[in-house]
Design a protein around this motif. Structure first.
Motif, PDB file in Angstrom:
ATOM      1  N   GLN A 132      77.930   1.620  12.524  1.00  0.00           N
ATOM      2  CA  GLN A 132      78.854   2.651  12.970  1.00  0.00           C
ATOM      3  C   GLN A 132      80.195   2.117  13.456  1.00  0.00           C
ATOM      4  O   GLN A 132      81.109   2.904  13.751  1.00  0.00           O
ATOM      5  CB  GLN A 132      78.210   3.453  14.099  1.00  0.00           C
ATOM      6  CG  GLN A 132      78.126   2.693  15.434  1.00  0.00           C
ATOM      7  CD  GLN A 132      77.317   3.430  16.470  1.00  0.00           C
ATOM      8  OE1 GLN A 132      76.113   3.607  16.343  1.00  0.00           O
ATOM      9  NE2 GLN A 132      77.965   3.880  17.530  1.00  0.00           N
ATOM     10  N   ALA A 153      77.090   9.606  20.127  1.00  0.00           N
ATOM     11  CA  ALA A 153      77.247   8.206  19.783  1.00  0.00           C
ATOM     12  C   ALA A 153      78.509   7.655  20.445  1.00  0.00           C
ATOM     13  O   ALA A 153      79.439   8.402  20.778  1.00  0.00           O
ATOM     14  CB  ALA A 153      77.343   8.041  18.265  1.00  0.00           C
ATOM     15  N   SER A 208      75.215  14.126  25.298  1.00  0.00           N
ATOM     16  CA  SER A 208      74.704  13.074  24.424  1.00  0.00           C
ATOM     17  C   SER A 208      75.561  12.956  23.175  1.00  0.00           C
ATOM     18  O   SER A 208      75.871  13.969  22.537  1.00  0.00           O
ATOM     19  CB  SER A 208      73.251  13.373  24.020  1.00  0.00           C
ATOM     20  OG  SER A 208      72.418  13.402  25.153  1.00  0.00           O
ATOM     21  N   ARG A 224      73.297   7.771  14.639  1.00  0.00           N
ATOM     22  CA  ARG A 224      71.928   7.920  15.119  1.00  0.00           C
ATOM     23  C   ARG A 224      70.925   8.198  14.001  1.00  0.00           C
ATOM     24  O   ARG A 224      69.736   8.348  14.259  1.00  0.00           O
ATOM     25  CB  ARG A 224      71.863   9.047  16.161  1.00  0.00           C
ATOM     26  CG  ARG A 224      72.612   8.720  17.441  1.00  0.00           C
ATOM     27  CD  ARG A 224      72.511   9.851  18.455  1.00  0.00           C
ATOM     28  NE  ARG A 224      73.181   9.504  19.697  1.00  0.00           N
ATOM     29  CZ  ARG A 224      72.619   8.873  20.718  1.00  0.00           C
ATOM     30  NH1 ARG A 224      71.356   8.506  20.633  1.00  0.00           N
ATOM     31  NH2 ARG A 224      73.307   8.603  21.810  1.00  0.00           N
ATOM     32  N   GLU A 225      71.401   8.260  12.781  1.00  0.00           N
ATOM     33  CA  GLU A 225      70.532   8.659  11.665  1.00  0.00           C
ATOM     34  C   GLU A 225      70.275   7.514  10.685  1.00  0.00           C
ATOM     35  O   GLU A 225      70.114   7.728   9.493  1.00  0.00           O
ATOM     36  CB  GLU A 225      71.153   9.856  10.941  1.00  0.00           C
ATOM     37  CG  GLU A 225      71.246  11.089  11.833  1.00  0.00           C
ATOM     38  CD  GLU A 225      71.938  12.257  11.158  1.00  0.00           C
ATOM     39  OE1 GLU A 225      72.272  12.150   9.958  1.00  0.00           O
ATOM     40  OE2 GLU A 225      72.154  13.289  11.836  1.00  0.00           O
ATOM     41  N   LYS A 272      80.456   4.088  10.212  1.00  0.00           N
ATOM     42  CA  LYS A 272      79.583   5.222   9.881  1.00  0.00           C
ATOM     43  C   LYS A 272      79.921   5.847   8.523  1.00  0.00           C
ATOM     44  O   LYS A 272      79.857   7.067   8.343  1.00  0.00           O
ATOM     45  CB  LYS A 272      79.589   6.283  10.996  1.00  0.00           C
ATOM     46  CG  LYS A 272      80.960   6.816  11.405  1.00  0.00           C
ATOM     47  CD  LYS A 272      80.833   7.791  12.578  1.00  0.00           C
ATOM     48  CE  LYS A 272      82.210   8.298  12.986  1.00  0.00           C
ATOM     49  NZ  LYS A 272      82.160   9.220  14.130  1.00  0.00           N
ATOM     50  N   TYR A 293      68.527   4.265  20.100  1.00  0.00           N
ATOM     51  CA  TYR A 293      68.865   5.478  19.360  1.00  0.00           C
ATOM     52  C   TYR A 293      67.632   6.070  18.682  1.00  0.00           C
ATOM     53  O   TYR A 293      67.586   7.269  18.407  1.00  0.00           O
ATOM     54  CB  TYR A 293      69.903   5.172  18.265  1.00  0.00           C
ATOM     55  CG  TYR A 293      71.343   5.085  18.718  1.00  0.00           C
ATOM     56  CD1 TYR A 293      71.698   5.076  20.065  1.00  0.00           C
ATOM     57  CD2 TYR A 293      72.373   5.004  17.775  1.00  0.00           C
ATOM     58  CE1 TYR A 293      73.021   4.982  20.452  1.00  0.00           C
ATOM     59  CE2 TYR A 293      73.699   4.923  18.160  1.00  0.00           C
ATOM     60  CZ  TYR A 293      74.025   4.913  19.502  1.00  0.00           C
ATOM     61  OH  TYR A 293      75.341   4.829  19.891  1.00  0.00           O
TER      62      TYR A 293
END
Length: 328
Positions: A31, A186, A184, A70-71, A64, A90
């Motif tokens: 990211q 990233a 919340s 987060r994925e 990213k 994460y």
């Protein structure tokens, strides 16, 4: 007949060649910007592998550009992604044990973090990863601190009433226990959230604070110094089946690159904290320092919030926490 057979054989050879070419290109996602230390860790591995000339190429997708921050863990575990530099907490929603890799006050300093990486505690974490078809190539912890849009944050009472970004579930629990409201997101989203007023405070790594230019949006920065409350495990991970499918020469090149990258990561991590404070100061941001008394207050709060919740919510949580705390 011979012509047909020859043509078929040639087609098969071409298909096999194409398959080999595809199989030897690994995709690595993260990211961060290309100036970030975590990108440089990825680059070291990629460059060392390329120099080894073992028919293996690592293509890096920074900022990213391939997956959202987060994925990345699920695609990695499913073999849809080969490698990632990834904050392991994460994936704490999928594996609650991972939340222990971002636990307030658990890591004392960078050398202590390096000892944790070689401990039975980390061995247990790696066992859990293996169950998801994931393995560690490069270990690494980064330290971090706090930023405040309107005021300095050094003690628990400083976050009361603030809209705060916390990296990881454990920090969210601790900060909520201090009276903060949690948003919340990233670390790559902190800048915009500060700019638009969604956030008034945040914590993340020293490296992320600099690479995302957070100094443009805040009044005060509390970096990691003698007292570092915030340490986050951010390793370079790989799909285990993909690794096992490589040739011995390719594995050896990858491991040699990983060893070089890990040594670099540790040394750079040590430099990041002071360097980040310099960048913030140069941009007119006030620099605050956390005292021993304030650190102890945060840890006491963590024991009543983060540590307690981790034990209650995680199968085998007490054993894992004890394993981590046993590392001197």
């Amino acid at each position: 007949m011979n012509i047909k057979l020859t043509t078929a054989a040639a087609a098969a050879a071409l298909l096999g060649s194409a398959f080999t070419a595809n199989a030897t290109e690994l995709r690595l996602s993260h990211q961060w910007s290309t100036s970030d230390v975590r990108h440089k860790v990825a680059e070291i591995v990629a460059n060392e592998v390329a120099a080894a000339d073992v028919d293996l190429e690592i293509k890096i997708f920074p900022s990213k550009s391939l997956f959202k921050p987060r994925e990345q863990y699920k695609p990695l575990s499913r073999g849809q992604l080969d490698m990632t530099v990834f904050p392991l907490s994460y994936a704490g929603g999928q594996q609650p044990a991972y939340n222990l890799t971002l636990m307030p006050g658990l890591v004392k300093n960078h050398d202590h973090a390096a000892r944790l990486n070689e401990s039975p505690f980390m061995g247990k974490i790696e066992e859990i990863m293996a169950g998801d078809d994931v393995m560690v190539l490069v270990h690494g912890y980064l330290a971090g601190g706090f930023v405040g849009k309107d005021k300095c944050i050094t003690a628990p009472e400083d976050v009361k009433g603030q809209q705060t970004r916390a990296a990881g579930k454990a920090f969210e629990q601790m900060l909520a226990g201090a009276g903060a409201s949690i948003a919340s997101m990233a670390s790559s989203e902190i800048y915009n959230a500060m700019q638009t007023g969604v956030l008034t405070a945040a914590n993340t790594s020293s490296s992320s604070f600099v690479s995302y230019r957070i100094y443009e949006q805040v009044k005060c920065y509390t970096p990691a110094s003698d007292f570092a409350l915030w340490f986050m495990y951010q390793p370079l991970l790989m799909n285990k089946s993909t690794y096992e499918g490589l040739t011995d020469a390719q594995k050896a090149a990858l491991e040699a690159g990983a060893a070089k990258a890990e040594a670099f990561y540790l040394e750079e991590a040590k430099k990041q904290d002071a360097a980040s404070a310099d960048v913030f100061a140069e941009n007119g941001v006030e620099i605050a320092q956390m005292s021993q008394e304030e650190f102890d207050a945060w840890r006491a709060l963590a024991q009543e919030t983060s540590y307690k919740a981790f034990i209650e919510q995680t199968p085998g949580g007490q054993e894992l926490l004890d394993m981590a705390l046993s590392v001197d």
